[in-house]
Design an enzyme around this catalytic site. Sequence first.
Site, PDB file in Angstrom:
ATOM      1  N   TYR A 234       0.803  -1.298  -0.005  1.00  0.00           N
ATOM      2  CA  TYR A 234       0.043  -0.058  -0.017  1.00  0.00           C
ATOM      3  C   TYR A 234       0.855   1.331  -0.062  1.00  0.00           C
ATOM      4  O   TYR A 234       0.113   2.522  -0.295  1.00  0.00           O
ATOM      5  CB  TYR A 234      -1.011   0.110   1.279  1.00  0.00           C
ATOM      6  CG  TYR A 234      -2.064  -0.721   1.020  1.00  0.00           C
ATOM      7  CD1 TYR A 234      -3.324  -0.385   0.092  1.00  0.00           C
ATOM      8  CD2 TYR A 234      -2.402  -2.222   1.061  1.00  0.00           C
ATOM      9  CE1 TYR A 234      -4.304  -1.206   0.100  1.00  0.00           C
ATOM     10  CE2 TYR A 234      -3.326  -2.905   0.898  1.00  0.00           C
ATOM     11  CZ  TYR A 234      -4.271  -2.346   0.294  1.00  0.00           C
ATOM     12  OH  TYR A 234      -5.304  -3.419  -0.109  1.00  0.00           O
TER      13      TYR A 234
ATOM     14  N   GLY B  11      -1.104   3.778  -5.322  1.00  0.00           N
ATOM     15  CA  GLY B  11      -2.291   2.718  -5.495  1.00  0.00           C
ATOM     16  C   GLY B  11      -2.024   1.628  -4.266  1.00  0.00           C
ATOM     17  O   GLY B  11      -1.061   1.893  -3.590  1.00  0.00           O
TER      18      GLY B  11
ATOM     19  N   HIS C  48      -3.950   5.395   5.456  1.00  0.00           N
ATOM     20  CA  HIS C  48      -4.041   6.725   4.799  1.00  0.00           C
ATOM     21  C   HIS C  48      -4.837   6.612   3.363  1.00  0.00           C
ATOM     22  O   HIS C  48      -5.393   7.476   3.132  1.00  0.00           O
ATOM     23  CB  HIS C  48      -2.573   6.787   4.457  1.00  0.00           C
ATOM     24  CG  HIS C  48      -2.151   8.330   4.020  1.00  0.00           C
ATOM     25  ND1 HIS C  48      -1.936   8.310   2.732  1.00  0.00           N
ATOM     26  CD2 HIS C  48      -2.185   9.668   4.456  1.00  0.00           C
ATOM     27  CE1 HIS C  48      -2.079   9.728   2.380  1.00  0.00           C
ATOM     28  NE2 HIS C  48      -1.962  10.508   3.874  1.00  0.00           N
ATOM     29  N   ASP C  49      -4.641   5.467   2.696  1.00  0.00           N
ATOM     30  CA  ASP C  49      -5.234   5.525   1.421  1.00  0.00           C
ATOM     31  C   ASP C  49      -6.864   5.493   1.795  1.00  0.00           C
ATOM     32  O   ASP C  49      -7.580   6.165   1.114  1.00  0.00           O
ATOM     33  CB  ASP C  49      -5.058   3.945   0.665  1.00  0.00           C
ATOM     34  CG  ASP C  49      -3.708   4.072  -0.079  1.00  0.00           C
ATOM     35  OD1 ASP C  49      -2.989   5.134  -0.030  1.00  0.00           O
ATOM     36  OD2 ASP C  49      -3.238   3.051  -0.526  1.00  0.00           O
TER      37      ASP C  49
ATOM     38  N   ASP D 218      -3.024  12.721   6.506  1.00  0.00           N
ATOM     39  CA  ASP D 218      -1.468  12.825   6.442  1.00  0.00           C
ATOM     40  C   ASP D 218      -0.862  12.936   7.899  1.00  0.00           C
ATOM     41  O   ASP D 218       0.181  12.476   7.933  1.00  0.00           O
ATOM     42  CB  ASP D 218      -0.928  14.118   5.772  1.00  0.00           C
ATOM     43  CG  ASP D 218      -1.288  14.409   4.219  1.00  0.00           C
ATOM     44  OD1 ASP D 218      -1.885  13.087   3.774  1.00  0.00           O
ATOM     45  OD2 ASP D 218      -1.013  15.315   3.364  1.00  0.00           O
TER      46      ASP D 218
END
Length: 138
Positions: free
Chosen positions: A43, A47, A63-64, A105
Amino acid sequence: MRTLWIVAVLLLGVEGSLVQFETLIMKIAGRSGLLWYSAYGCYCGWGGHGLPQDATDRCCFVHDCCYGKATDCNPKTVSYTYSVKNGEIICEDDDPCKRQVCECDRVAAVCFRDNIPSYNNNYKRFPAENCREEPEPC
């Protein structure tokens, strides 16, 4: 190749969130996000798919997911305002999109810092073909 793509993206937008994310990682974890996390596990990097390989890779998975929940904005390019007080990041924007991206973030940078001891060099430049498991939901 994946690392070169990340470098290109980071160089394109000087003010976007990806550049700010790199700065937060450096301030909180004391490491370059680009060098340490741009092609790590399944990850970390552009992507993501499969299952997170360890706690550091899970930071990127979360985070994604966080970016995926940012509505009505592009988290990879939006700029936000923050300050550092007593070693902690304070997200300062009133705009919901900017605040959410900053929080995504901030949480990831803290996660990277907290998981430095378990960082595994075997997951650096991890082959994508090793990330074929069914992904877990966010």
